[in-house]
Design an enzyme around this catalytic site. Structure first.
Site, mmCIF file in Angstrom:
data_model
loop_
_atom_site.group_PDB
_atom_site.id
_atom_site.type_symbol
_atom_site.label_atom_id
_atom_site.label_comp_id
_atom_site.label_asym_id
_atom_site.label_seq_id
_atom_site.Cartn_x
_atom_site.Cartn_y
_atom_site.Cartn_z
ATOM 1 N N TYR A 190 -1.739 1.618 5.374
ATOM 2 C CA TYR A 190 -2.846 2.047 4.522
ATOM 3 C C TYR A 190 -4.161 1.956 5.309
ATOM 4 O O TYR A 190 -4.227 1.315 6.362
ATOM 5 C CB TYR A 190 -2.877 1.161 3.268
ATOM 6 C CG TYR A 190 -3.904 1.555 2.236
ATOM 7 C CD1 TYR A 190 -3.833 2.790 1.594
ATOM 8 C CD2 TYR A 190 -4.943 0.689 1.893
ATOM 9 C CE1 TYR A 190 -4.773 3.148 0.640
ATOM 10 C CE2 TYR A 190 -5.882 1.035 0.936
ATOM 11 C CZ TYR A 190 -5.795 2.265 0.313
ATOM 12 O OH TYR A 190 -6.731 2.610 -0.626
ATOM 13 N N ASN A 192 -6.850 0.306 5.271
ATOM 14 C CA ASN A 192 -7.491 -0.963 5.665
ATOM 15 C C ASN A 192 -6.543 -1.915 6.381
ATOM 16 O O ASN A 192 -6.914 -3.061 6.648
ATOM 17 C CB ASN A 192 -8.076 -1.663 4.431
ATOM 18 C CG ASN A 192 -7.009 -2.146 3.455
ATOM 19 O OD1 ASN A 192 -5.835 -1.794 3.578
ATOM 20 N ND2 ASN A 192 -7.419 -2.932 2.481
ATOM 21 N N LYS A 193 -5.330 -1.458 6.734
ATOM 22 C CA LYS A 193 -4.358 -2.357 7.344
ATOM 23 C C LYS A 193 -4.603 -2.467 8.851
ATOM 24 O O LYS A 193 -5.487 -1.824 9.421
ATOM 25 C CB LYS A 193 -2.938 -1.868 7.066
ATOM 26 C CG LYS A 193 -2.542 -1.960 5.589
ATOM 27 C CD LYS A 193 -2.632 -3.374 5.069
ATOM 28 C CE LYS A 193 -1.992 -3.571 3.701
ATOM 29 N NZ LYS A 193 -2.656 -2.856 2.608
ATOM 30 N N THR A 194 -3.783 -3.294 9.510
ATOM 31 C CA THR A 194 -4.031 -3.633 10.913
ATOM 32 C C THR A 194 -3.844 -2.435 11.840
ATOM 33 O O THR A 194 -4.464 -2.380 12.898
ATOM 34 C CB THR A 194 -3.124 -4.783 11.352
ATOM 35 O OG1 THR A 194 -1.760 -4.452 11.030
ATOM 36 C CG2 THR A 194 -3.497 -6.070 10.637
#
Length: 401
Positions: A190, A192-194
């Protein structure tokens, strides 16, 4: 790279550069946008990177969790243990299959599902004649805590173990990357993920029969991939539907971005680790906060502080409002699922059913954390946190902040 204003600090921001732009343009110019050679290459590169036996790209981590449960044969009435302290997708996929989530409280000093309470639940369910069939631990914030304990429990009681590793890439432990050495692990890409593909996820699975089932079920239950049908001579319209599947495939456009992000995963992790160290140093003496413990085996998707309500004259929500007024982006991870109206009503739950999770929810604030966050931005966040805490302290903080 993405440019940021120093006037405000967003909670999260994807780290995208020219490489991702060029990858997206390559796909747009190719004329093939849906699942094809880019998605296939992304899966292979992910397997090479992590050592996963099988990797299957999907359009979200939620889709990946659902596909694994379907492949595992989850059916109506089955019981699956999972934490209350998680995002709704962990439990909703169990309901997709008609099965029932069994919520487990947090451990005494953290956010993860308590292994001791897991075993209690397993025994209680067995005694009631409704034995558990699986467990879905969540690697909250990016830390795969208690994974060995969960694994041992799953083998002891004959349960499948599905890791919700949405926060947890890339974390390598003694046995390998989290999500790759148990029955299955699911990652989120997604925004905002790493690492990100905008929307998307990856399933790592050990059993070849599960992998084959997921491969077919992610695209309508059709026995031939789109790429195979349209790149081989013959009759592309000739295929079989082996089951009523789902529309869970990853597009080549997303996969091309993911391939570039994968190359940067270790670099992003190093940046997150450096930011966390700086957070811990800046906030270490705040008497109204508890900070997350440092761990090198942690993806640091989130940096979650816990306020002490008894040391402040304002609530957690008011504290967040004061930070937001100063341009600091924040979030709360999470309101426990046993407190959500659907699960409360469906299963007759009360806040007191998972008291540790309910108590944590009243204290947590997730602070901004993303690879391109500058030191100046982080220092500004810390100043605002410390000034707000000092201003509304219920005791003298002189000389401590």
């Amino acid at each position: 790279m993405t440019k940021l204003s120093t006037d405000s600090v967003p909670f999260a921001l994807p780290s995208l550069g020219l490489e991702e732009e060029e990858a997206a343009l390559r796909v747009l110019r190719s004329g093939w946008l849906t699942t094809g050679k880019e998605a296939s290459a992304f899966e292979k590169e992910f397997m090479d990177y992590t050592g996963a036996s099988h990797a299957l790209a999907v359009n979200s981590a939620t889709a990946g969790l659902h596909l694994v449960l379907e492949a595992a044969g989850l059916k109506p009435g089955d019981k699956v243990l999972l934490p209350s302290y998680t995002f709704t997708s962990t439990a909703e996929v169990v309901r997709y299959c008609g099965a029932d989530p069994v919520f487990v409280d947090c451990c005494e000093d953290g956010f993860h599902m308590d292994p001791f309470l897991c075993e209690q639940k397993i025994r209680e369910l067995a005694a009631a004649g409704t034995p558990a069939c699986g467990m879905i631990p969540v690697h909250f914030a990016g830390e795969p805590a208690f994974l060995e304990e969960y694994w041992e429990l799953s083998r002891k009681y004959g349960l499948f173990l599905l890791e919700d590793a949405a926060h947890c890439f890339p974390v390598r432990g003694k046995r390998g990357y989290a999500g790759t050495w148990t029955d299955a692990g699911v990652y989120s890409f997604y925004a905002n993920k790493t690492i990100t593909t905008g929307e998307g996820g990856m399933v790592a699975v050990a059993k070849p029969e599960w992998a084959e089932r997921i491969r077919r079920m992610r695209l309508h239950g059709i026995n031939r991939s789109i790429w195979d049908r349209y790149t081989k001579t013959g009759t592309p319209w000739e295929y079989d539907v082996i089951a009523p599947g789902f529309k869970y495939n990853m597009t080549d456009l997303a996969a091309a971005i993911g391939r570039e992000q994968l190359k940067k995963a270790e670099h992003f992790l190093e940046k997150r680790q450096n930011l966390v160290r700086r957070y811990r140093e800046n906030l270490a003496q705040a008497p109204f906060l508890d900070l997350p413990e440092w761990s090198g085996e942690h993806a640091w998707h989130l940096f979650v502080i816990r306020i002490h309500p008894d040391r402040l004259t304002i609530s957690r929500n008011e504290f967040i409002h004061k930070l937001n007024e100063q341009g600091i982006g924040t979030s709360v991870h999470y309101k426990p699922l046993h407190m959500m109206s659907y699960y409360r009503t469906e299963y007759g739950l009360r806040d007191s059913d998972c008291p540790r999770a309910a108590a944590l929810f009243e204290r947590v604030i997730s602070l901004p954390l993303f690879p391109e966050m500058s030191g100046e931005q982080l220092d500004r966040v810390c100043r605002c946190v410390l000034e707000t805490g000092s201003r509304f302290a219920s005791f003298s903080t002189q000389g401590r902040c």
